[in-house]
Design a protein around this motif. Structure first.
Motif, mmCIF file in Angstrom:
data_model
loop_
_atom_site.group_PDB
_atom_site.id
_atom_site.type_symbol
_atom_site.label_atom_id
_atom_site.label_comp_id
_atom_site.label_asym_id
_atom_site.label_seq_id
_atom_site.Cartn_x
_atom_site.Cartn_y
_atom_site.Cartn_z
ATOM 1 N N PRO A 236 -12.852 13.277 -3.180
ATOM 2 C CA PRO A 236 -13.092 12.630 -1.884
ATOM 3 C C PRO A 236 -13.899 13.524 -0.947
ATOM 4 O O PRO A 236 -13.383 14.021 0.055
ATOM 5 N N GLU A 237 -15.185 13.767 -1.295
ATOM 6 C CA GLU A 237 -16.019 14.640 -0.478
ATOM 7 C C GLU A 237 -16.291 14.017 0.889
ATOM 8 O O GLU A 237 -16.364 14.706 1.876
ATOM 9 N N LYS A 238 -16.466 12.707 0.910
ATOM 10 C CA LYS A 238 -16.460 11.983 2.178
ATOM 11 C C LYS A 238 -14.998 11.635 2.416
ATOM 12 O O LYS A 238 -14.355 11.061 1.536
ATOM 13 N N PRO A 239 -14.420 12.004 3.542
ATOM 14 C CA PRO A 239 -12.972 11.829 3.710
ATOM 15 C C PRO A 239 -12.495 10.404 3.414
ATOM 16 O O PRO A 239 -13.081 9.434 3.880
ATOM 17 N N TYR A 240 -11.428 10.308 2.611
ATOM 18 C CA TYR A 240 -10.760 9.034 2.363
ATOM 19 C C TYR A 240 -9.666 8.886 3.396
ATOM 20 O O TYR A 240 -8.960 9.836 3.712
ATOM 21 N N TRP A 241 -9.492 7.694 3.935
ATOM 22 C CA TRP A 241 -8.415 7.472 4.884
ATOM 23 C C TRP A 241 -7.881 6.059 4.742
ATOM 24 O O TRP A 241 -8.562 5.170 4.231
ATOM 25 N N GLU A 242 -6.635 5.901 5.148
ATOM 26 C CA GLU A 242 -5.985 4.596 5.166
ATOM 27 C C GLU A 242 -5.080 4.531 6.388
ATOM 28 O O GLU A 242 -4.685 5.549 6.941
ATOM 29 N N TYR A 243 -4.777 3.338 6.797
ATOM 30 C CA TYR A 243 -3.960 3.134 7.975
ATOM 31 C C TYR A 243 -2.993 1.992 7.717
ATOM 32 O O TYR A 243 -3.186 1.201 6.792
#
Length: 165
Positions: free
Chosen positions: A118-125
């Motif tokens: 995940p070089e580009k940040p992975y995020w979830e909410y």
């Protein structure tokens, strides 16, 4: 690996749980020995996992995670007259991870297997409702990015049981 968990009381607004984890794998290692970002494909909420990730979706040799979970402790639901008597608790979550795989490990793993760091940040909410029948909690989570990955779970519903005093 470095793991840190800290609950922070925020006045009359509730409690914020902050979980941070940092990890680094030194040297050249095959794909199976790198750090796996913990996905959760079960029907249950598990602490320190990402609800919308599949197992082995992300691997990295250097990574960092940040997970924020705010418990409003019934402050919002107690304002709704019909819901007030059920004594429900509301929870809001945001989780993220960022990592990388070194060039040496990319070369040693040139077996044609596809893996993704995940070089580009992975995020979830997401949000949750707790204290259902005094022991049950439901969490609803959405994937913030990496939505076009094959077999991606863009929305999940998880549950958990527990007694909290």
């Amino acid at each position: 690996q470095l793991y840190y968990k800290k609950p922070v009381l925020i006045g009359g607004v509730g409690r914020l749980n902050v979980i941070t984890e940092l990890g680094k794998t030194y040297g050249e290692v095959p794909l199976g020995l790198m750090s796996i970002v913990p996905g959760n494909q079960t029907y249950f909420s598990i602490e320190n996992t990402f609800n919308s990730l599949n197992f082995y979706e992300f691997v990295a040799d250097t990574y960092g995670t940040l997970q924020l979970e705010h418990h409003f402790l019934g402050r919002l639901f107690s304002r709704i007259p019909i819901v007030r008597k059920w004594n429900l608790r509301e929870i809001v979550t945001v989780k993220g991870v960022c990592g990388s795989v070194s060039d040496e490990n990319r070369l040693i793993n040139a077996s044609g297997l596809t893996y993704l760091a995940p070089e580009k940040p992975y995020w979830e909410y997401g949000f949750g409702v707790g204290n259902i029948f005094k022991v049950f909690r439901l969490d609803f989570s959405w994937r913030g990015n990496y939505r076009n990955v094959p077999d991606a779970n863009n929305f999940t519903v998880k549950g958990s049981f527990g007694f909290y005093f």
